[in-house]
Design an enzyme around this catalytic site. Structure first.
Site, PDB file in Angstrom:
ATOM      1  N   CYS A  33       3.154   1.738   2.951  1.00  0.00           N
ATOM      2  CA  CYS A  33       4.412   0.983   2.899  1.00  0.00           C
ATOM      3  C   CYS A  33       5.491   1.807   2.197  1.00  0.00           C
ATOM      4  CB  CYS A  33       4.214  -0.329   2.155  1.00  0.00           C
ATOM      5  SG  CYS A  33       3.077  -1.485   2.933  1.00  0.00           S
ATOM      6  N   ASP A  41       3.495  24.683 -34.105  1.00  0.00           N
ATOM      7  CA  ASP A  41       4.434  24.876 -35.209  1.00  0.00           C
ATOM      8  C   ASP A  41       3.767  24.405 -36.500  1.00  0.00           C
ATOM      9  OD1 ASP A  41       6.995  25.211 -36.553  1.00  0.00           O
ATOM     10  OD2 ASP A  41       7.102  23.022 -36.522  1.00  0.00           O
ATOM     11  N   ASP A  93       7.868  19.831 -33.644  1.00  0.00           N
ATOM     12  CA  ASP A  93       8.436  18.597 -34.207  1.00  0.00           C
ATOM     13  C   ASP A  93       9.599  18.057 -33.386  1.00  0.00           C
ATOM     14  OD1 ASP A  93      10.512  20.280 -34.811  1.00  0.00           O
ATOM     15  OD2 ASP A  93      10.250  20.205 -36.967  1.00  0.00           O
ATOM     16  N   ASP A 100      12.006  23.225 -32.633  1.00  0.00           N
ATOM     17  CA  ASP A 100      11.152  23.829 -31.611  1.00  0.00           C
ATOM     18  C   ASP A 100      11.527  23.417 -30.197  1.00  0.00           C
ATOM     19  OD1 ASP A 100       9.381  25.047 -33.556  1.00  0.00           O
ATOM     20  OD2 ASP A 100       8.681  23.025 -33.967  1.00  0.00           O
ATOM     21  N   CYS A 151       0.848  -1.200   0.000  1.00  0.00           N
ATOM     22  CA  CYS A 151       0.000   0.000   0.000  1.00  0.00           C
ATOM     23  C   CYS A 151       0.875   1.238   0.000  1.00  0.00           C
ATOM     24  CB  CYS A 151      -0.937   0.001   1.209  1.00  0.00           C
ATOM     25  SG  CYS A 151      -0.060   0.091   2.777  1.00  0.00           S
TER      26      CYS A 151
END
Length: 706
Positions: free
Chosen positions: A17, A399, A597, A601, A14
């Site tokens: 823990c 872009d 891309d 950029d 959990c």
């Protein structure tokens, strides 16, 4: 010297823990930071090697009750695996028997309270009832005792105190019910954590453990760790590719769903790229290994999913801090209840009804589920804080070349001036552009090749970012670029009328000058991605209302591209101008997502609140952007926004539900309106509700993947 160490951590069930192990590591002298990841089952630790050692860190994890598995030979794994399976089966049987017994006991106690049954529990000797409670709650009680010896308070500490208090006043059945619901909550947390881990396990299983390589002309099967870049790897039909590489020989069809989320097979020939974890459907190929292991595209994707839990957003950090303060607050309320009312049953109810795990679980399971599900669709999201930031974005900057368009412009027209022969002008231009990586330069070279014109080697070459290139070709200075470069030439007016005609058609122009005089121009056109119109509608529907095109092209070209899509636009931009526009929106209080891309950029992608790169897994895209699209499909941009908003909606509902539920439960318990047995029953409901709510994200991801 600061080092980073990753250690596998086994035995965590959990969020509490993970917090316990993390707190223990942070107390070790020399540890700078520690992230213990529940779903990835590992700890990522930064420490000063002069003050701490790896052995000391392992010992710290083991001291708080967890194990650090060691790498073992394959031959030694079988007995260990069988032992783990036996322990898991034993735990499951014990849990099932406990649930059956607890359910029966709960029904009996409730029936007694309603007068439906005779007093059955009172006939059970007290010593036998105590034994039942101790036997059923032994693992939890032992963990609480160990934590107490370390001066730690866990989520089970208060409930254990409540169970002991119930025994002290002779209510063994109430204590047993408390322990029963503690085990129910523990089982539910473990089950949901395993569901989240399932995403990781399924992804990990896609990576081959061995590879078939050529060594000294002999085909050998070696472990994946033994493969190095440059090795020649053989892949046969039906096998998964073990490395990222380039095809040297052969041809095959590959299922790239593991990388791109796209189920349609892709044909790859000599010179083509293939990726680790993709499946060879038809054909036989030899590859030159380029990246191996964790450095492959798939390995890096897997790393992002594993680290998603560590990459916490603001909401998760607030929930973590609140969870740390919650238990002391509950203990204080319990003491005040006892002091003011003297009602021990009400005090026990306060201790029992408190549920701190739900606060800790409200965020990480949801984030892990979303990041894992997104990766299976070909979307790499770098953690929870990216999801949180994207859900808050209201402006998208886009872009043009390679983002809105396919990035493969075609030359449509060539105009020569000043008595320059068209073929000669094409030869000069193709030679000057030979070493340029710009898509328009590639278009010129491709156009020359189609016309049978060979590009030679320039004597000199100079790239002029944001403008064009300059080269020395056959003793002539050849310049090629956009209208910024055109304005530096004395006879720029010679092409003005021709340029306007092409620009009105939405074409991009490259102007050519030889020895300082305009010699002609190329007109090129890049096609919009076919899914753009549909994707823009989906992006707006997902919550991004303002979308703006940023391009280095002129105004006419920008308008021709943007207007049909209903986008605002800004033209004639340099890369640094795009960063300025991102900052401008941020200064105005907007949250900005930038889509590019992943190459030119990169600075703007990094500056934006969220950068989305259509890089197809390139190094620049992976490093600069916060989200990487593994296939160049704009519908994934819209899907990323939907994932973010859906995830944060689940997280906020988790936190709101938990806060309201705990406030109501504590109030009723403190005023004596909620008996301990009902408090125990109600205690696990927030956990179950939150885990069920977060599991919706896992189910959505599984459905989309299927």
């Amino acid at each position: 010297m600061i080092q980073t160490l990753e250690l596998p951590v086994a035995g965590m069930d959990c969020a509490a823990c993970a917090r316990k192990a993390q707190r223990a590591l942070m107390r070790v002298p020399g540890v700078q930071s520690a992230d213990v990841l529940l779903t990835a089952e590992k700890a990522v630790i930064q420490f000063d090697a002069g003050l701490a050692t790896a052995d000391a860190l392992r010992a710290t994890i083991e001291k708080v009750g967890f194990s650090v598995p060691q790498a073992v030979p394959a031959a030694a794994e079988a007995p260990s695996g069988h032992l783990l399976e036996a322990k898991a089966l034993q735990r499951q049987l014990f849990t099932i028997l406990g649930i059956l017994f607890g359910t029966i006991l709960f029904v009996v106690v409730i029936g007694e309270g309603l007068g439906l049954f005779e007093e059955l529990t009172s006939r059970v000797p007290m010593w036998l009832g105590v034994l039942v409670v101790l036997a059923f709650g032994y693992p939890i009680f032992l963990d609480v005792l160990r934590s107490a010896l370390r001066r730690e308070v866990t989520s089970h500490t208060l409930m254990t105190v409540g169970a002991v208090a119930a025994l002290a006043i002779g209510q063994w059945a109430t204590a047993a019910i408390v322990v029963f619901f503690m085990r129910i909550g523990e089982f539910t947390e473990r089950h949901t954590s395993e569901r989240a881990r399932k995403l990781l396990k399924e992804m990990t299983a896609l990576t081959p453990q061995t590879a078939r390589v050529l060594r000294e002309g002999v085909e050998r099967e070696v472990s994946i760790e033994a493969v190095v870049p440059g090795d020649v790897v053989i892949v046969r039909p039906g096998e998964r590719v073990p490395v990222d590489g380039v095809v040297l020989e052969g041809q095959a069809t590959f299922d790239q769903a593991a990388i791109t989320g796209e189920s349609m097979p892709v044909e790859v020939e000599v010179g083509g790229k293939v990726y680790a974890a993709t499946l060879a459907k038809l054909g036989y190929v030899k590859l030159s290994a380029q990246r191996v292991g964790r450095d492959t595209t798939f390995g890096r994707a897997l790393q992002l999913v594993e680290d998603a839990e560590a990459n916490r957003g603001r909401v998760q950090r607030v929930a973590d801090r609140f969870s740390a303060w919650y238990l002391p607050v509950v203990a204080t309320i319990a003491l005040l209840t006892w002091w003011l009312s003297g009602n021990l049953l009400a005090t026990v109810a306060v201790l029992v009804v408190a549920c701190s795990c739900s606060f800790a679980l409200a965020t990480p399971i949801a984030m892990m589920a979303s990041v894992g599900a997104a990766a299976r669709q070909g979307l790499l999201i770098k953690g929870g804080k990216v999801i949180e930031a994207l859900a808050r974005c209201d402006v998208m900057l886009v872009d043009k070349t390679g983002t809105l368009t396919t990035g493969r412009p075609q030359v449509t027209d060539l105009v020569s001036l000043n008595q320059h022969d068209e073929a000669e002008l094409l030869r000069l231009a193709a030679t000057a552009e030979r070493h340029s990586e710009h898509p328009l330069a590639e278009a010129v070279r491709r156009f020359a090749m189609e016309r049978g014109t060979a590009a030679l080697e320039p004597e000199q070459f100079e790239s002029l970012p944001g403008h064009g290139v300059r080269a020395l070709v056959g003793g002539k200075t050849v310049e090629i670029g956009n209208d910024r470069m055109l304005k530096t030439w004395t006879d720029a007016h010679a092409v003005a009328e021709i340029a306007q005609r092409f620009e009105a058609q939405g074409k991009t122009l490259l102007f050519v000058a030889v020895d300082g005089r305009v010699a002609g121009l190329f007109a090129a056109q890049d096609t919009l991605r076919p899914e753009i119109a549909e994707a823009m509608v989906a992006v707006r529907a997902a919550g991004i209302k303002q979308i703006e095109l940023l391009t280095g092209d002129n105004e006419r070209t920008a308008a021709a591209i943007a207007s049909p899509l209903g986008l605002a636009w800004r033209a004639n931009l340099l890369p640094e101008d795009k960063i300025g526009i991102v900052r401008e929106f941020q200064r105005q209080g907007h949250r900005v997502v930038m889509v590019g891309d992943g190459v030119n950029d990169a600075p703007a992608l990094a500056q934006a609140d969220v950068g989305i790169a259509m890089g197809g897994g390139t190094d620049v895209a992976m490093e600069a952007a916060h989200i990487v699209l593994m296939r160049e499909d704009w519908r994934l941009v819209a899907e990323s926004v939907r994932i973010a908003t859906r995830t944060m909606r689940v997280v906020r509902s988790n936190i709101g539900f938990t806060a309201l539920y705990n406030l109501l439960g504590l109030s009723l318990a403190a005023f004596g309106l909620l008996p301990p047995i009902y408090a125990a029953a109600l205690q696990s409901i927030p956990d179950i509700g939150i885990l069920a709510n977060s599991s919706r994200l896992i189910r959505v991801g599984e459905a989309k993947h299927d």
